[in-house]
Structures are given as C-alpha cells and as structure tokens.
Design a protein around this motif. Sequence first.
Motif, PDB file in Angstrom:
ATOM      1  N   UNK A  11      -9.823  26.467 -78.582  1.00 23.83           N
ATOM      2  CA  UNK A  11      -8.644  26.619 -79.445  1.00 23.83           C
ATOM      3  C   UNK A  11      -7.780  27.770 -78.955  1.00 23.83           C
ATOM      4  N   UNK A  12      -8.419  28.877 -78.614  1.00 24.78           N
ATOM      5  CA  UNK A  12      -7.661  30.033 -78.118  1.00 24.78           C
ATOM      6  C   UNK A  12      -6.986  29.705 -76.787  1.00 24.78           C
ATOM      7  N   UNK A  13      -7.656  28.963 -75.928  1.00 24.43           N
ATOM      8  CA  UNK A  13      -7.034  28.571 -74.666  1.00 24.43           C
ATOM      9  C   UNK A  13      -5.787  27.726 -74.908  1.00 24.43           C
ATOM     10  N   UNK A  15      -3.915  27.693 -77.654  1.00 25.19           N
ATOM     11  CA  UNK A  15      -2.864  28.481 -78.304  1.00 25.19           C
ATOM     12  C   UNK A  15      -2.300  29.555 -77.375  1.00 25.19           C
ATOM     13  N   UNK A  16      -3.001  29.864 -76.298  1.00 29.25           N
ATOM     14  CA  UNK A  16      -2.460  30.832 -75.336  1.00 29.25           C
ATOM     15  C   UNK A  16      -1.285  30.255 -74.560  1.00 29.25           C
ATOM     16  N   UNK A  17      -1.024  28.971 -74.738  1.00 33.10           N
ATOM     17  CA  UNK A  17       0.157  28.363 -74.112  1.00 33.10           C
ATOM     18  C   UNK A  17       1.382  28.433 -75.014  1.00 33.10           C
ATOM     19  N   UNK A  18       1.209  28.939 -76.240  1.00 34.76           N
ATOM     20  CA  UNK A  18       2.322  29.014 -77.198  1.00 34.76           C
ATOM     21  C   UNK A  18       2.939  30.406 -77.134  1.00 34.76           C
ATOM     22  N   UNK A  19       4.199  30.461 -76.824  1.00 33.08           N
ATOM     23  CA  UNK A  19       4.902  31.742 -76.683  1.00 33.08           C
ATOM     24  C   UNK A  19       5.586  32.140 -77.980  1.00 33.08           C
ATOM     25  N   UNK A  20       5.492  33.424 -78.335  1.00 30.53           N
ATOM     26  CA  UNK A  20       6.295  33.946 -79.440  1.00 30.53           C
ATOM     27  C   UNK A  20       7.732  34.010 -78.932  1.00 30.53           C
ATOM     28  N   UNK A  21       8.667  33.280 -79.567  1.00 23.56           N
ATOM     29  CA  UNK A  21      10.002  33.106 -78.982  1.00 23.56           C
ATOM     30  C   UNK A  21      10.762  34.405 -78.733  1.00 23.56           C
ATOM     31  N   UNK A  22      10.575  35.398 -79.611  1.00 20.61           N
ATOM     32  CA  UNK A  22      11.318  36.650 -79.465  1.00 20.61           C
ATOM     33  C   UNK A  22      10.635  37.613 -78.503  1.00 20.61           C
ATOM     34  N   UNK A  26       2.439  35.192 -75.222  1.00 21.66           N
ATOM     35  CA  UNK A  26       1.745  34.152 -75.977  1.00 21.66           C
ATOM     36  C   UNK A  26       1.072  34.739 -77.221  1.00 21.66           C
ATOM     37  N   UNK A  27       0.833  33.873 -78.184  1.00 23.93           N
ATOM     38  CA  UNK A  27       0.319  34.308 -79.485  1.00 23.93           C
ATOM     39  C   UNK A  27      -1.057  34.946 -79.391  1.00 23.93           C
ATOM     40  N   UNK A  28      -1.873  34.506 -78.475  1.00 26.23           N
ATOM     41  CA  UNK A  28      -3.227  35.052 -78.339  1.00 26.23           C
ATOM     42  C   UNK A  28      -3.163  36.467 -77.783  1.00 26.23           C
ATOM     43  N   UNK A  29      -2.371  36.664 -76.754  1.00 24.27           N
ATOM     44  CA  UNK A  29      -2.217  38.005 -76.179  1.00 24.27           C
ATOM     45  C   UNK A  29      -1.671  38.987 -77.206  1.00 24.27           C
ATOM     46  N   UNK A  30      -0.773  38.530 -78.062  1.00 22.72           N
ATOM     47  CA  UNK A  30      -0.176  39.379 -79.095  1.00 22.72           C
ATOM     48  C   UNK A  30      -1.097  39.605 -80.284  1.00 22.72           C
ATOM     49  N   UNK A  31      -2.249  38.958 -80.288  1.00 26.52           N
ATOM     50  CA  UNK A  31      -3.191  39.129 -81.391  1.00 26.52           C
ATOM     51  C   UNK A  31      -2.745  38.475 -82.685  1.00 26.52           C
ATOM     52  N   UNK A  32      -1.961  37.422 -82.585  1.00 24.33           N
ATOM     53  CA  UNK A  32      -1.399  36.777 -83.773  1.00 24.33           C
ATOM     54  C   UNK A  32      -2.267  35.637 -84.307  1.00 24.33           C
ATOM     55  N   UNK A  33      -3.344  35.296 -83.602  1.00 28.06           N
ATOM     56  CA  UNK A  33      -4.213  34.205 -84.040  1.00 28.06           C
ATOM     57  C   UNK A  33      -5.484  34.788 -84.644  1.00 28.06           C
ATOM     58  N   UNK A  34      -5.802  34.396 -85.865  1.00 25.14           N
ATOM     59  CA  UNK A  34      -6.984  34.908 -86.559  1.00 25.14           C
ATOM     60  C   UNK A  34      -7.672  33.774 -87.320  1.00 25.14           C
ATOM     61  N   UNK A  35      -8.911  34.040 -87.713  1.00 22.83           N
ATOM     62  CA  UNK A  35      -9.662  33.195 -88.659  1.00 22.83           C
ATOM     63  C   UNK A  35      -9.745  31.730 -88.211  1.00 22.83           C
ATOM     64  N   UNK A  36     -10.149  31.516 -86.974  1.00 21.19           N
ATOM     65  CA  UNK A  36     -10.292  30.141 -86.486  1.00 21.19           C
ATOM     66  C   UNK A  36     -11.540  29.518 -87.102  1.00 21.19           C
TER      67      UNK A  36
END
Length: 368
Positions: A11-13, A15-22, A26-36
């Motif tokens: 799942x993290x792999x 979501x690491x392809x999803x970029x925070x637009x601003x 990616x969301x994983x690098x930014x620590x924005x994914x939690x509680x999987x």
Amino acid sequence: MGEFTINKEKVLQALSTVEEPDLKKDLVTLGMIQDIEIGVNQVRFTVVLTTPACPLKELIRRNCEAAIHEHLSPDVEVIIKLTANVTSTRDSGPMIPGVKNVIAISSGKGGVGKSTVTANLAMALHRSGAKVGIIDADISGPSIPVMFGAENMQPTITPKNGKNYINPIHQYGIKMISIGFLTPPDSAVVWRGPMASQALKQFFGDTDWGDLDYLLIDLPPGTSDIHLTLVQTVPVTGAVIVTTPQKVALADAIKGLSMFRQPQINVPILGIIENMAWFTPEELPDHQYHIFGKGGGQLLADKFNVPLIGQIPLVQGIREAGDEGRPAVMDTNPIVNDAFRDAAESLAQQVAIRNATREKTLPVEIQV
C-alpha cells in the motif's frame, strides 16, 4: 485478489506514486499516510492534510484511489479518511506557545475593507475545521467588536502560574481580542505610538490564546509603529495584502507590501486579496460591474510575483452582515460564501507551501 496478497508495504509503495500537488513530494515521504488497515479486498488509511481548508483534498483522494487500483487491484475497495494537522515553523516559546501561524492582514490605505476581509477569512477558516483567532491591532479604530456583534462584551481575567491572563472573547467559534473590548464604545483612544505598541504586546503576551492553527492580525492602515511592533514581538508566518482595484489603492498597497519585504523585516507575502473587485447586485447575480476598475489586484500580484489568493465582490449583503454584527459567510449568499471560502482555502494553501519551503521566521530586530 484476496487479503493475503495485499500488505501495508505494498500500500505504501502504491501511495508513494501520489504527489502532494503543492509540495511536489509524494505523500509517503511527507508522512501524510497513517493508520493503514487491510481487510478482505479492502484497504483503509488516513491522509493527514496540511490544513483542513485544503482546496485540493478531493484531488488527493481521487489520486490515492487511482494509485491503489492501478498498483494493487482494480477491484479492491479503498476507504480513505481525510484529516488535517496544520503545519507550523514556529517554536513553542513563551510567547503564544500554542499558536501555529501568525498571519498579518495589511493594507496601505484605509477604506479597502481589510477588517471585513479579516472577519470573513477567519469564519471561513473556522468552518473548514481550523482553530482561529483574531487580534484587532487597530488601536485607534477597532472594528472587529462591531463586525462580530460583540461591542458590549468584556474579557475576563484568569490567574495562571502567578500571572493574570486575559481570556479572549469567544464569538461564533472565533477567539478575539481588541481594544474595543477594553474601552467604552463611544470613547476615543488617543494614544501615542509607544502606548499603542504596548497594548499590542499585551494582546500577545498577556492573553491566553490556547491552541490555534491561525491567528489573524487585523493591522491598521499604513506602515506604523504597530507594524514594527508586530514583527519585533512574534515570528510572523506571512502577510496578506488587501487592496481594491483602483490605482490610488494599489499605490498604497505597494508601500505596505514593500515594508514586509525590506531585508531587515523579510516577512513572506502569502498573497493579494482584491476586495470590491466588482459590483454584483443581488437581483442580478451573474452581472459584474467594475466600478472601481478591473484587474488591479492581478497587476499587483504579477508585479511582485505573489499569488492573487482572492477576489471579493462588492455585494450589499457583506455590508449589511457586518453592520448587524456577523461575518457575511454565515449567511446563505453563494456568491459571498464561494468568494471567501476560495480565499481562505488559497490562504491556507499558501501557508502550507510557505512552511514547507522556507526557513522558520524569527522576530525582527530593528534599530530605529
């Protein structure tokens, strides 16, 4: 695809392809994914946004769903919870320790509707789920008590750790303090600059603000002692410049913007808000009459390479709501609500970008 072929790492792999637009990471690098959580053909997780007023939240949701379907399985059910943790570059020092972002709302001249913009931005941010406060820094001409229907309210005092603290007025979910709460409504505050500056310092240091995501500072017109006191007293996250489209307002707005950009001050400009951008009669909601000119706010934004974060129309209901003691976004006029919601979302967006890309702000040391 069943429960045994999906795990948190996959799942993290995905979501690491999803970029925070601003923020362009990616969301994983930014620590924005939690509680999987993994179920049978089901994936649950939380995306922690940088602000509850994020204008791109639905785009981020859709991109997360698409990434899971593309990289794991098109048949898996994706359940996403969106929450927010407003970012900050402030240290938790003794001055306003629970306030994440201090935002100066400024204008070069009076009469451009800066206090009206401040009140409605605060309410729009609050409605998004943020914790918001206002300091009315216009000591000689306070407007915030009137606009919130709180002229007759008086703050209380609470002792804490051997010191008396002012409890800010709570109205419509907003915490606020103003000299208008501390003096008779009909009396003039005739103070020299040092006295007004001392009052502003007390609004910061002697007020129990608690936890706030955004503390908006409604500054007086011009560039005065109050402005210098603000940047010397607390780290300012950034400034918003309010103007109207006409040339005379833009000329003064440039001076206000330039003050924050002086090397010894160096407060980031978060954006321009063009108030009274056009006149829209209530009976003709699709009509725009540019009675104060057209495009001035965009010209100012382009000249200084800052974003135009809002255009607020001249609508009778905004004036009526302010006179009746409530921000206009509390009413049901979609033109007004959309304009202030968009401005508040853009402001929150710029604060998040500023916090992610620039160094933390320090109080300014100025020799005058």
